[in-house]
Design an enzyme around this catalytic site. Structure first.
Site, short mmCIF file in Angstrom:
data_model
loop_
_atom_site.label_atom_id
_atom_site.label_comp_id
_atom_site.label_asym_id
_atom_site.label_seq_id
_atom_site.Cartn_x
_atom_site.Cartn_y
_atom_site.Cartn_z
N HIS A 19 -2.49 -1.17 -3.29
CA HIS A 19 -3.63 -0.27 -3.25
C HIS A 19 -3.43 0.90 -4.15
O HIS A 19 -2.69 1.77 -3.90
CB HIS A 19 -3.81 0.07 -1.74
CG HIS A 19 -4.15 -0.93 -0.67
ND1 HIS A 19 -3.89 -0.93 0.46
CD2 HIS A 19 -4.52 -2.46 -1.08
CE1 HIS A 19 -4.15 -2.15 1.04
NE2 HIS A 19 -4.43 -3.19 0.10
N MET A 45 -0.14 1.26 5.15
CA MET A 45 -1.05 1.39 6.31
C MET A 45 -2.05 0.48 6.36
O MET A 45 -2.51 0.02 5.45
CB MET A 45 -1.39 2.92 6.35
CG MET A 45 -2.30 3.19 5.38
SD MET A 45 -2.76 4.79 5.59
CE MET A 45 -3.94 5.07 4.00
N ASP A 67 -4.39 -4.85 5.64
CA ASP A 67 -4.71 -5.80 4.69
C ASP A 67 -3.49 -6.99 4.20
O ASP A 67 -2.45 -6.65 4.50
CB ASP A 67 -4.92 -4.99 3.21
CG ASP A 67 -5.40 -5.89 2.28
OD1 ASP A 67 -5.88 -6.80 2.58
OD2 ASP A 67 -4.99 -5.68 1.09
N SER A 114 0.95 -0.99 -0.01
CA SER A 114 -0.20 0.04 0.22
C SER A 114 0.82 1.18 -0.09
O SER A 114 1.61 1.39 -0.90
CB SER A 114 -0.97 -0.01 1.21
OG SER A 114 -1.79 0.99 1.20
N THR A 115 0.80 2.07 0.84
CA THR A 115 1.63 3.36 0.82
C THR A 115 3.14 3.04 0.89
O THR A 115 3.55 2.31 1.68
CB THR A 115 1.16 4.20 2.30
OG1 THR A 115 -0.15 4.09 2.57
CG2 THR A 115 1.94 5.53 2.26
#
Length: 365
Positions: free
Chosen positions: A206, A300, A303, A179-180
């Site tokens: 993401h 973050m 998941d 993600s991030t």
């Protein structure tokens, strides 16, 4: 107080962002109309985090970001238009050092701000906690760790890293969640793998749909592996990387001809998309756990942590990116805390571990 600098040439955007962020009791907000004003405020206001528009007169977002990273590094969240050009520019920004981005809603911003606001606030709070060593861009930080600190990393973890690792045999999958901070981490991981890597790699990053296509194209240019975005059903092949299309989920299925991967509408039971948890669970329905390797990179949230813990409990093997290299140790940290990480490794060591876990190239038909 968290000092937020909003940089945008639109008076309406500054007003709306100011209203949203001003409603947070711990935010202190300042504004800049362009990149030149933003650079001036770096020392005067000393922001903890910056929202930065991509398209601005006099000094555009990328030039301003470059100056921030060199002059006074701090977390930056890009505000990008949801277009193909905006996606490419945003990926450039992530390589230059931006921590994350938000896609500016299409249409009348004032009408969609209530829906957009929670995302903006949560991403800014996460960005403040991100690792950002002084004078290091995000990609440079990864390279710095590879070139400048990998010897220290190896020395610190040598005994554990040199434990014998039994390679799996036959058909298998590598499942990657991020993600991030994910795009530069994926670049560092995938560019370290050879074209002859024996198993396909499936990636849940993401991102909105307009961004994952550009990400796939960029990684395909940089990697020896064949990288593509997943649309309709696609047969899985060794030496290939399948990036899940944004705003949807990526799932594994089986046809008469063999394993396939496809994009499917996002499932509301999973809060992030493409969902790592859903990817892992669909893979477990088609492939024995001991033929699956899960890799959870920076990001973050949580998941992937539950499904990869299930994967490990059934005999699969999992790798969590170590806190020392993760931009945000949310997803991999949750996997470690759940006891589901077989190994916790710094990013520079993950590609080597994967090559030791899959069948050796010499035994391939």
């Amino acid at each position: 107080m968290i000092k937020v600098l909003v940089v945008d040439d639109s008076a309406l955007v500054r007003k709306l962002f100011g209203r949203v962020l001003g409603a947070e009791s711990d935010f202190n907000v300042s504004f800049a109309r362009n990149g030149l004003e933003a650079v001036e405020q770096l020392e005067q206001f000393q922001p903890d985090v910056v929202t930065l528009d991509v398209q601005m007169p006099q000094m555009d977002g990328l030039e301003c970001l470059n100056r921030i990273m060199l002059q006074r590094p701090c977390p930056v969240v890009m505000v990008s238009t949801v277009t193909e050009e905006g996606a490419r520019t945003t990926l450039d920004a992530l390589r230059l050092g931006a921590v994350d981005f938000v896609a500016k809603p299409s249409g009348a911003l004032s009408l969609t701000m209530d829906e957009f606001a929670p995302t903006l606030v949560s991403k800014l709070r996460a960005a403040v906690a991100a690792k950002l060593p002084a004078s290091r861009r995000l990609k440079d930080r990864v390279q710095f760790r590879v070139n400048g600190r990998v010897s220290k990393v190896r020395a610190a973890s040598r005994s554990k890293d040199e434990w014998p690792v039994e390679a799996a045999q036959g058909e298998g999958l590598v499942l990657v969640g991020a993600s991030t901070g994910g795009p530069p981490a994926l670049e560092a991981l995938l560019t370290s793998l050879p074209a002859a890597f024996p198993w396909p790699l499936l990636v849940a990053q993401h991102m909105p749909a307009t961004f994952t296509g550009s990400l796939s194209e960029r990684l395909n240019r940089l990697c020896a592996l064949n990288v593509m975005e997943v649309g309709g059903p696609m047969p899985l092949s060794p030496g290939s990387v399948y990036i899940g299309r944004g705003d949807a989920d990526i799932v594994v299925s089986r046809r008469r001809s063999g394993l396939v991967v496809m994009a499917t509408p996002a499932n509301n039971d999973y809060p992030w998309h493409p969902s790592t948890d859903r990817l892992v669970r669909t893979a477990l329905e088609q492939v024995p756990a001991n033929q699956i390797i899960g890799v959870l990179l920076t990001g973050m949230g949580n998941d992937g942590a539950k499904a990869m813990t299930e994967l490990q409990s059934k005999g699969g093997r999992t790798i969590a990116e170590a806190e020392e290299t993760a931009v945000i140790w949310g997803m991999p940290g949750e996997l470690v805390r759940a006891g589901g990480a077989t190994w916790t490794l710094p990013l520079p060591l993950i590609a080597n571990r994967l090559q030791r876990l899959v069948p050796t190239y010499a035994t391939r038909p």
